[in-house]
Design an enzyme around this catalytic site. Structure first.
Site, PDB file in Angstrom:
ATOM      1  CG  ASP A  31      32.239  40.317  42.931  1.00  0.00           C
ATOM      2  OD1 ASP A  31      30.630  40.184  42.998  1.00  0.00           O
ATOM      3  OD2 ASP A  31      32.088  40.448  41.671  1.00  0.00           O
ATOM      4  N   GLY A  36      27.616  42.249  40.177  1.00  0.00           N
ATOM      5  CA  GLY A  36      28.269  42.540  42.059  1.00  0.00           C
ATOM      6  C   GLY A  36      28.839  44.429  42.454  1.00  0.00           C
ATOM      7  CG  ASP A  51      36.569  37.228  33.908  1.00  0.00           C
ATOM      8  OD1 ASP A  51      34.983  38.044  34.439  1.00  0.00           O
ATOM      9  OD2 ASP A  51      36.581  36.558  34.243  1.00  0.00           O
ATOM     10  CG  PHE A  73      28.032  32.835  46.305  1.00  0.00           C
ATOM     11  CD1 PHE A  73      27.263  32.119  46.505  1.00  0.00           C
ATOM     12  CD2 PHE A  73      29.395  32.820  46.559  1.00  0.00           C
ATOM     13  CE1 PHE A  73      26.910  31.480  48.136  1.00  0.00           C
ATOM     14  CE2 PHE A  73      28.573  32.404  48.221  1.00  0.00           C
ATOM     15  CZ  PHE A  73      27.636  31.781  48.623  1.00  0.00           C
ATOM     16  CE1 TYR A 141      22.624  29.279  36.854  1.00  0.00           C
ATOM     17  CE2 TYR A 141      20.887  28.704  36.979  1.00  0.00           C
ATOM     18  CZ  TYR A 141      21.036  28.589  37.234  1.00  0.00           C
ATOM     19  OH  TYR A 141      21.489  28.976  38.764  1.00  0.00           O
ATOM     20  CE  LYS A 145      25.110  27.725  38.668  1.00  0.00           C
ATOM     21  NZ  LYS A 145      26.516  28.398  39.576  1.00  0.00           N
ATOM     22  CG  HIS A 188      15.799  36.949  39.837  1.00  0.00           C
ATOM     23  ND1 HIS A 188      16.550  37.489  39.477  1.00  0.00           N
ATOM     24  CD2 HIS A 188      15.867  35.873  38.886  1.00  0.00           C
ATOM     25  CE1 HIS A 188      17.555  36.643  39.090  1.00  0.00           C
ATOM     26  NE2 HIS A 188      17.353  35.580  39.226  1.00  0.00           N
ATOM     27  CB  ILE A 206       1.674  36.835  34.842  1.00  0.00           C
ATOM     28  CG1 ILE A 206       1.244  37.533  36.071  1.00  0.00           C
ATOM     29  CG2 ILE A 206       1.216  35.282  34.718  1.00  0.00           C
ATOM     30  CD1 ILE A 206       0.143  37.593  36.164  1.00  0.00           C
ATOM     31  CG  ASP A 282      10.137  29.884  33.186  1.00  0.00           C
ATOM     32  OD1 ASP A 282      11.122  29.904  33.262  1.00  0.00           O
ATOM     33  OD2 ASP A 282       9.161  31.393  32.898  1.00  0.00           O
TER      34      ASP A 282
HETATM   35  N1  UFG Z   1       8.373  35.709  36.220  1.00  0.00           N
HETATM   36  C1  UFG Z   1       7.297  36.312  35.774  1.00  0.00           C
HETATM   37  N2  UFG Z   1       7.660  37.505  35.302  1.00  0.00           N
HETATM   38  C2  UFG Z   1       8.192  38.701  35.099  1.00  0.00           C
HETATM   39  C3  UFG Z   1       9.465  37.690  36.358  1.00  0.00           C
HETATM   40  C4  UFG Z   1       9.639  36.092  35.886  1.00  0.00           C
HETATM   41  O1  UFG Z   1       6.078  36.079  34.836  1.00  0.00           O
HETATM   42  O2  UFG Z   1       8.534  39.713  35.064  1.00  0.00           O
HETATM   43  C5  UFG Z   1       7.900  34.317  36.212  1.00  0.00           C
HETATM   44  C6  UFG Z   1       8.819  33.718  35.146  1.00  0.00           C
HETATM   45  O3  UFG Z   1       8.138  32.744  34.386  1.00  0.00           O
HETATM   46  C7  UFG Z   1       8.941  32.353  36.415  1.00  0.00           C
HETATM   47  C8  UFG Z   1       8.522  32.713  37.957  1.00  0.00           C
HETATM   48  O4  UFG Z   1       8.114  34.026  38.119  1.00  0.00           O
HETATM   49  O5  UFG Z   1       7.390  31.297  36.572  1.00  0.00           O
HETATM   50  C9  UFG Z   1       9.873  32.580  38.821  1.00  0.00           C
HETATM   51  O6  UFG Z   1      11.398  33.133  37.730  1.00  0.00           O
HETATM   52  P1  UFG Z   1      12.250  34.295  38.276  1.00  0.00           P
HETATM   53  O7  UFG Z   1      13.108  34.821  37.095  1.00  0.00           O
HETATM   54  O8  UFG Z   1      12.178  34.947  39.214  1.00  0.00           O
HETATM   55  O9  UFG Z   1      13.321  33.031  39.054  1.00  0.00           O
HETATM   56  P2  UFG Z   1      13.237  31.171  37.734  1.00  0.00           P
HETATM   57  O10 UFG Z   1      12.249  30.333  38.234  1.00  0.00           O
HETATM   58  O11 UFG Z   1      13.538  31.473  36.503  1.00  0.00           O
HETATM   59  O12 UFG Z   1      14.635  31.424  38.260  1.00  0.00           O
HETATM   60  C10 UFG Z   1      15.250  31.291  39.829  1.00  0.00           C
HETATM   61  C11 UFG Z   1      16.983  31.365  39.888  1.00  0.00           C
HETATM   62  C12 UFG Z   1      17.354  30.120  38.928  1.00  0.00           C
HETATM   63  C13 UFG Z   1      17.634  29.109  39.183  1.00  0.00           C
HETATM   64  C14 UFG Z   1      15.981  28.777  39.706  1.00  0.00           C
HETATM   65  C15 UFG Z   1      16.056  27.406  40.348  1.00  0.00           C
HETATM   66  O13 UFG Z   1      17.240  32.825  38.722  1.00  0.00           O
HETATM   67  O14 UFG Z   1      19.218  30.843  39.040  1.00  0.00           O
HETATM   68  O15 UFG Z   1      15.456  29.791  40.293  1.00  0.00           O
HETATM   69  O16 UFG Z   1      14.680  27.222  40.423  1.00  0.00           O
HETATM   70  F1  UFG Z   1      17.844  28.204  38.465  1.00  0.00           F
END
Ligand code: UFG
Length: 326
Positions: A31, A36, A51, A73, A141, A145, A188, A206, A282
């Site tokens: 890592d 991490g 790396d 990962f 992204y 993958k 997240h 949101i 999204d």
């Molecule tokens: N969201 C908000 N406000 C925030 C953060 C997120 O509204 O402050 C929303 C996002 O727009 C999305 C949902 O919450 O609709 C979930 O967002 P996350 O950032 O938690 O997760 P993502 O769905 O963008 O992505 C995650 C991982 C990716 C993976 C994906 C698979 O980060 O690596 O899930 O579904 F590909």
């Protein structure tokens, strides 16, 4: 069995390392600690800071530890970031993964497990998403993958190694109160909601409420990180029988608003939220059908309830309000 875990100091990787050690495997973590945390790595695992852009480092680790299997990962993992910095993904993610696969092949590693993603499906035609869904990555992204999945496909076709591609939906929750999610910056939904609950942020945005979903906010399938770890160990053991690709989710979606409501109930805190613009990349709804891995490997989520997922994350956040740095 010796397992090389790249990204084993990260959120999902460190949880898998923990479960691998518990199950009796010998683990070496590679890592670069860009995301991490050294403190997240189980003390029984060997640790190398390095790396994946550096092929000599990977070869050294392979020679020193002679792994039977690799779990990969280490990656840039943010959908939104990849829309702004595509080459971090289309170049670096792919190059680092390829370096690792090439070295694994040269060192006769026969089993490779790739962290893949629901983002491979972009905006899916059918929900829940099963193995028949067409691949059309929703971001650089997801594309990075998919390219790695295709490289592994050829390793399998050429009889070099067997692989498992595990397409995660939204990883969440904490393994226990001392092993959880700590990103800098945090993007997240669930950890941000809990940072608001802790009073570390005034509120959250949101990202859009005009999606084609029941309440207009995006719907995601949140899956507990321990259930992901369990799937990795089952896939590792099953790879003796051949390569496999699985979707990993609970088969149930929750909107952003439902996540916030559940977090209010779990924490008993206010959690102010206001609607802002959509975040690029999204999709409306991502929900997994995990029937294939259930049928083939007997996998079944042990922590499917959103309340449990948020509760475990909340315990970690309360005990470690500043993550691993406190
Ligand atoms: N969201 C908000 N406000 C925030 C953060 C997120 O509204 O402050 C929303 C996002 O727009 C999305 C949902 O919450 O609709 C979930 O967002 P996350 O950032 O938690 O997760 P993502 O769905 O963008 O992505 C995650 C991982 C990716 C993976 C994906 C698979 O980060 O690596 O899930 O579904 F590909």
């Amino acid at each position: 069995m010796n397992i090389l875990v790249t990204g084993g100091a990260g959120y999902i990787g460190s949880t898998c390392v923990h479960q691998l050690v518990k199950a009796g495997y010998d683990v070496v973590v590679l890592d670069n600690l860009s995301q991490g945390h050294r403190a997240a790595v189980h003390p029984a695992a060997a640790f190398v800071r390095g790396d994946l852009d550096d092929r000599a480092t990977i070869d050294d680790v392979m020679q020193a530890h002679r792994p039977d299997a690799v779990m990969h990962f280490a990656s840039h993992t943010l959908v939104g970031e990849s829309m702004e910095e595509p080459f971090l993904y289309l170049d670096r993610n792919v190059r680092c993964g390829l370096n690792l696969i090439r070295s694994a092949a040269a060192h006769n590693v026969e089993r490779f497990i790739l962290s893949s993603t629901a983002n491979l499906f972009g905006t899916p035609e059918q929900v829940p998403i099963d193995a028949s869904e067409r691949i059309d990555p929703g971001s650089p992204y997801g594309e990075s993958k998919f390219i790695l999945e295709r490289i592994l496909h050829w390793m399998d076709a050429l009889d070099t190694m067997r692989f498992a591609a595990l397409r995660y939906f939204n990883a969440a929750g904490a393994a226990h109160e001392d092993l959880g999610e700590d990103h800098d910056p945090e993007t997240h939904l669930i950890p941000i909601v809990l940072e608001v609950a802790l009073g570390q942020r005034d509120g959250l945005s949101i990202f859009g409420d005009d999606y084609d979903t029941p309440d207009g906010t995006c719907v995601r399938d949140y899956i507990h990180v321990l259930d992901l770890a369990d799937a990795h160990i089952r896939a590792l053991e099953a790879l003796g029988d051949g390569s496999c690709t699985y979707n990993l989710g609970n088969g149930r979606g929750y909107s952003v608003r439902e996540v916030i409501e559940t977090a209010r109930a779990v924490t008993g805190r206010d959690i102010p939220a206001t609607v802002s613009d959509r975040r690029p990349g999204d999709p409306d709804t991502l929900i997994a059908s995990s029937d294939e891995i259930r049928d083939d490997l007997g996998w079944a989520p042990q922590y499917p309830a959103l309340e449990t997922i948020i509760e475990t994350a909340w315990q970690w956040h309360q005990k470690h309000p500043h993550g691993y740095d406190d």
